[in-house]
Design a protein around this motif. Sequence first.
Motif, PDB file in Angstrom:
ATOM      1  N   GLU A   1       0.815  -1.202   0.000  1.00 43.35           N
ATOM      2  CA  GLU A   1       0.000   0.000   0.000  1.00 43.35           C
ATOM      3  C   GLU A   1       0.856   1.264   0.000  1.00 43.35           C
ATOM      4  O   GLU A   1       0.568   2.217  -0.685  1.00 43.35           O
ATOM      5  CB  GLU A   1      -0.945  -0.013   1.199  1.00 43.35           C
ATOM      6  CG  GLU A   1      -2.228  -0.749   0.855  1.00 43.35           C
ATOM      7  CD  GLU A   1      -3.007  -1.176   2.071  1.00 43.35           C
ATOM      8  OE1 GLU A   1      -2.914  -0.481   3.095  1.00 43.35           O
ATOM      9  OE2 GLU A   1      -3.698  -2.209   1.981  1.00 43.35           O
ATOM     10  N   ASN A   2       1.885   1.237   0.781  1.00 48.08           N
ATOM     11  CA  ASN A   2       2.683   2.449   0.923  1.00 48.08           C
ATOM     12  C   ASN A   2       4.151   2.065   0.829  1.00 48.08           C
ATOM     13  O   ASN A   2       4.650   1.259   1.601  1.00 48.08           O
ATOM     14  CB  ASN A   2       2.359   3.077   2.283  1.00 48.08           C
ATOM     15  CG  ASN A   2       3.221   4.272   2.571  1.00 48.08           C
ATOM     16  OD1 ASN A   2       4.085   4.638   1.766  1.00 48.08           O
ATOM     17  ND2 ASN A   2       2.991   4.883   3.709  1.00 48.08           N
ATOM     18  N   GLU A   3       4.813   2.660  -0.122  1.00 45.25           N
ATOM     19  CA  GLU A   3       6.190   2.279  -0.404  1.00 45.25           C
ATOM     20  C   GLU A   3       7.098   2.428   0.808  1.00 45.25           C
ATOM     21  O   GLU A   3       8.061   1.700   0.974  1.00 45.25           O
ATOM     22  CB  GLU A   3       6.717   3.123  -1.575  1.00 45.25           C
ATOM     23  CG  GLU A   3       7.987   2.577  -2.151  1.00 45.25           C
ATOM     24  CD  GLU A   3       8.392   3.317  -3.410  1.00 45.25           C
ATOM     25  OE1 GLU A   3       9.470   3.026  -3.915  1.00 45.25           O
ATOM     26  OE2 GLU A   3       7.621   4.181  -3.878  1.00 45.25           O
ATOM     27  N   ASN A   4       6.794   3.402   1.636  1.00 40.84           N
ATOM     28  CA  ASN A   4       7.682   3.661   2.770  1.00 40.84           C
ATOM     29  C   ASN A   4       7.266   2.930   4.041  1.00 40.84           C
ATOM     30  O   ASN A   4       7.828   3.129   5.102  1.00 40.84           O
ATOM     31  CB  ASN A   4       7.743   5.161   3.044  1.00 40.84           C
ATOM     32  CG  ASN A   4       8.404   5.872   1.885  1.00 40.84           C
ATOM     33  OD1 ASN A   4       9.379   5.376   1.330  1.00 40.84           O
ATOM     34  ND2 ASN A   4       7.847   7.004   1.491  1.00 40.84           N
ATOM     35  N   GLU A   5       6.258   2.102   3.882  1.00 44.32           N
ATOM     36  CA  GLU A   5       5.753   1.383   5.030  1.00 44.32           C
ATOM     37  C   GLU A   5       6.731   0.296   5.434  1.00 44.32           C
ATOM     38  O   GLU A   5       7.242  -0.434   4.587  1.00 44.32           O
ATOM     39  CB  GLU A   5       4.406   0.766   4.644  1.00 44.32           C
ATOM     40  CG  GLU A   5       3.598   0.250   5.788  1.00 44.32           C
ATOM     41  CD  GLU A   5       2.352  -0.462   5.272  1.00 44.32           C
ATOM     42  OE1 GLU A   5       1.628  -1.024   6.079  1.00 44.32           O
ATOM     43  OE2 GLU A   5       2.129  -0.452   4.055  1.00 44.32           O
TER      44      GLU A   5
ATOM     45  N   ILE B   1       3.242  -1.119  -6.664  1.00 45.71           N
ATOM     46  CA  ILE B   1       2.699   0.064  -6.018  1.00 45.71           C
ATOM     47  C   ILE B   1       2.135   0.929  -7.123  1.00 45.71           C
ATOM     48  O   ILE B   1       2.867   1.414  -7.976  1.00 45.71           O
ATOM     49  CB  ILE B   1       3.780   0.849  -5.273  1.00 45.71           C
ATOM     50  CG1 ILE B   1       4.426  -0.050  -4.224  1.00 45.71           C
ATOM     51  CG2 ILE B   1       3.181   2.068  -4.600  1.00 45.71           C
ATOM     52  CD1 ILE B   1       5.729   0.468  -3.754  1.00 45.71           C
ATOM     53  N   GLN B   2       0.869   1.056  -7.171  1.00 44.12           N
ATOM     54  CA  GLN B   2       0.184   1.864  -8.175  1.00 44.12           C
ATOM     55  C   GLN B   2       0.740   1.558  -9.564  1.00 44.12           C
ATOM     56  O   GLN B   2       1.173   2.440 -10.285  1.00 44.12           O
ATOM     57  CB  GLN B   2       0.317   3.335  -7.824  1.00 44.12           C
ATOM     58  CG  GLN B   2      -0.263   3.551  -6.434  1.00 44.12           C
ATOM     59  CD  GLN B   2      -0.201   4.986  -5.971  1.00 44.12           C
ATOM     60  OE1 GLN B   2       0.432   5.804  -6.594  1.00 44.12           O
ATOM     61  NE2 GLN B   2      -0.878   5.273  -4.893  1.00 44.12           N
TER      62      GLN B   2
END
Length: 852
Positions: free
Chosen positions: A192-196, A847-848
């Motif tokens: 969901e979130n690349e930096n997660e 991611i997207q």
Amino acid sequence: MIILKRNLRGIIRKIQSVLLLVVTISLLFYYTFQNEINMLNSYAENEYVPSINTVISSDNTADSLVNPPGFNNNKNHNNQNENINGLPRPFGDKNKIHDSSSDNPINNNNPNNNIPPKDPSKDLSDPAVLKVKNKYFPLLLPNISVAFDFETKAQKLNNEAHLAPPPQAQAVRENHPVLYEVSLPSSFNILENENENLIQATYFEDGGKQQIDMLADIKAIFLKSWNQENIYARAKSRLEVDWPITLIESLDTLFILDNQEEFVKAVDLIGEINFSIPPEHYKVADIADMSRRVLGGLLSSYELSQNTILLEKAKQLASFLLRAFDTPNRMPILHFFWQSTLKNRFPYQNSNLGQLNSMSLEFTRLAQLTGQSKYFDAIYRIYKIMADSSKEFDIDYLFPINIDATGCQLFSSEEISLGDHVRDSQVMKSINEDLKFVQCHQTGKFKIGKDDKLDGKETFSMDRDTISIYDTLAKLRHLLNNHDLLQLSESSLKASQPGEETINVKEDSKTSDNNEDEKELEKTKKIKQPWVTSKQLFVSALESVRELMFYTPMTPLYDNLTFISSLDTRSWFIPTTNEMSIDVSPHYDMNIESCSLASTFAFGSKVFNISEYIKIAENLTISCIKYNSLFSGILPKHSYYDPCLDGSSCMFDSVSKINNIKQGYYLRNEMDSSDSVIKVSQNLNKHPILEKENDNNMITKVLNFKSHSKKSILQMPPGFINENGEWSDNPEQPLWINQLDSSLLLSPYTIQSIFYMYRITGEKKWRSLGKSLFNMIIARLQKEGEGAKQTWVIKEVDNNGPAIIPSYWFSQTLKYYLLLFGNGLDYTLDKYVFTTNGHLIKRTNTIQGTTI
Ligand SMILES: *[C@@H]1O[C@H](CO)[C@@H](O)[C@H](O)[C@H]1NC(C)=O
Ligand SMILES: *[C@@H]1O[C@H](CO)[C@@H](O)[C@H](O)[C@H]1NC(C)=O
Ligand SMILES: *[C@@H]1O[C@H](CO)[C@@H](O)[C@H](O)[C@H]1NC(C)=O
Ligand SMILES: *[C@@H]1O[C@H](CO)[C@@H](O)[C@H](O)[C@H]1NC(C)=O
Ligand SMILES: *[C@@H]1O[C@H](CO)[C@@H](O)[C@H](O)[C@H]1NC(C)=O
């Protein structure tokens, strides 16, 4: 007894590494059963005897077989698609069709059948009968040695029956095929979130640049080892008889070293091997070892080089490994007699969970790469049963080193005489080690290992196998982009037919369809969460390790080290209070492999966002580094100490030690009434880190640390000390060490943890600690391996072992050194997941719409 057992285990492990994969129990038995062995060898070609199954299904009346007397097939029929705890179940279906119970299924028209016409329903000791019965009733065996006996029997039969050799490459038919494969949800490819949950530090104190001088030293040592062992030439000359395991395990390190010439040569050689079938003389395939070393090595070198030959080879091997999963509950047979004619088997009643799921990262990755569900299905079933069994043992969420993988609860003869087994739809008639029919009720859980049950105790230990259970749980979550495979709920399991391709990460998986999947998953998560989560399991287990296993040993160092003790537990039920009382006795030992646990704490602290675990990881890593210094790099594989107990200093004091031994302090009296019981922990799973659990109706487990257990578990009578105040049998051994076994110099465990600490914290001190450790090891190597004329050879110090350099030196130890001093942005912990054996598995996620 424990020590004896451990030594035995150590020896077995050693033998495994010597003959690579071949569990040479057969050697052990060689002299005793020379005759049988000869037959075994001469009839080894008879892998596939003419199948009686085929005869029956082709021209026998199927009906009489579908409705065998005494088997409750009606009920079975109704429950055909019923799951064991929600999983599409393979259990029993095949048997339902072919179960002939006590009917004689031998078709006398079969010209290949030389089976004498005696009453076959009783006499399972007749190999011919056993072989026929085994088509319908799986063998339920405790361990490899018993399995070996059965092998000998089966081969005898082949010998007597003069069976014609089978046609080559006959397809392998499964006894217990999977009806509905569980597939990896495509939503798991999306992050969901690349930096997660980034694992690696975003900032390195020293910039993370490569250290050229250190790299040059490490490369020099690698090349010296490589040339000394002549690895390529030896692999080539033995290609007909052996898989070149060390070569395969070294491939990824060669690639990282940028030694393209050797890499290409090696890949060409490996390309000649057909990994779907092991070399002829590998009578027993060690599934865990093959998975970790060979499959891991092949896959890792594919990930780095993208050479599709290597992926092909990995798939070939995986197809072989999957054959070991052909059991009633689809748990693998760890020591797999792949040529056996007694094919229908349960996994062993004494198995090791860490070994059962030793292929989980590799299989998950193969599912991603190939889009084939069968790989994911195989490991998912293990994790499902594991999650369902997390409270089956004395310490919740911790798994003892020995478990019963069959899932069987056997009916007692009393229950059978009452006909209970007939009313049970999950029952399967099986053949036990005594050649008796037994009725197995399939619980869908792991149970206490058979040996442990007999001994009345469970043993917990942080060795490599056990650590990998929890370590892999965290790594799977990372590989699956922060999705939890234990949270796949029934509705999100898209059942697919075997062989059907359901996902393909290489294609853009961000379609509206997948979003639906994801939403569906979210919904089911919220509605009901019946299963334990990965985080719950990971944290609860490590909290128990912390609470029950951590201890400070008495050493000559000023500093307090943290070691991890093994535990024995004994339990009994107290009906009046509805409590399970559990006595916990620590061994106060130290297993060299526990030095890698720091990397698990460090990795888990990032994956599961538990900041305090990084401190624990640091403490454990420093402890292991200091421990290395104490032994100048040569660590005993397994050793025993005195724990530091009271608030006093933990410095070792030889005067009081000698006095204690002379006064019989170490003699344990089980009946000692002065043993005060300290109730240590009521409910370990109520840790603040975790969400509350609602298990009101659970029996409370009460853990008791008995005061007598606060000494070494070893019994040390006064005679152990001689008149000079030294150990009588070994005056050289320092007094602070109670016992030790053979030692290792090339082991990877400490440097593994240092590597993780550097990459996760970004602190430069880890590099300088790594440098000191490297220099210490090299100095020691030069001393140990000194030869004439200043030449020195690299060798493992364990002189019981072989003269060859073990493959972990190439595939793990030197790799971790290389990566520690290489560019910190190469091979990052966010692009790759490192397996238990140090092989690299690539993460891919979407991611997207973009793949990183
Ligand atoms: C295997 O099991 C048998 C029977 O339970 C036992 O006697 C034997 O000691 C076991 N062998 C090993 C190596 O554990
Ligand atoms: C490898 O061996 C298996 C089993 O004999 C056979 O089916 C397969 O075709 C072989 N593969 C190659 C590439 O030779
Ligand atoms: C991690 O845990 C801390 C508290 O310990 C919390 O503030 C933070 O939001 C968490 N981060 C994530 C990504 O969940
Ligand atoms: C590890 O932690 C223990 C307990 O908190 C402490 O006494 C010890 O000094 C620490 N050891 C190291 C090497 O940091
Ligand atoms: C080691 O632990 C003991 C007992 O817990 C404590 O008294 C002592 O101060 C510690 N030593 C160091 C160096 O931390």
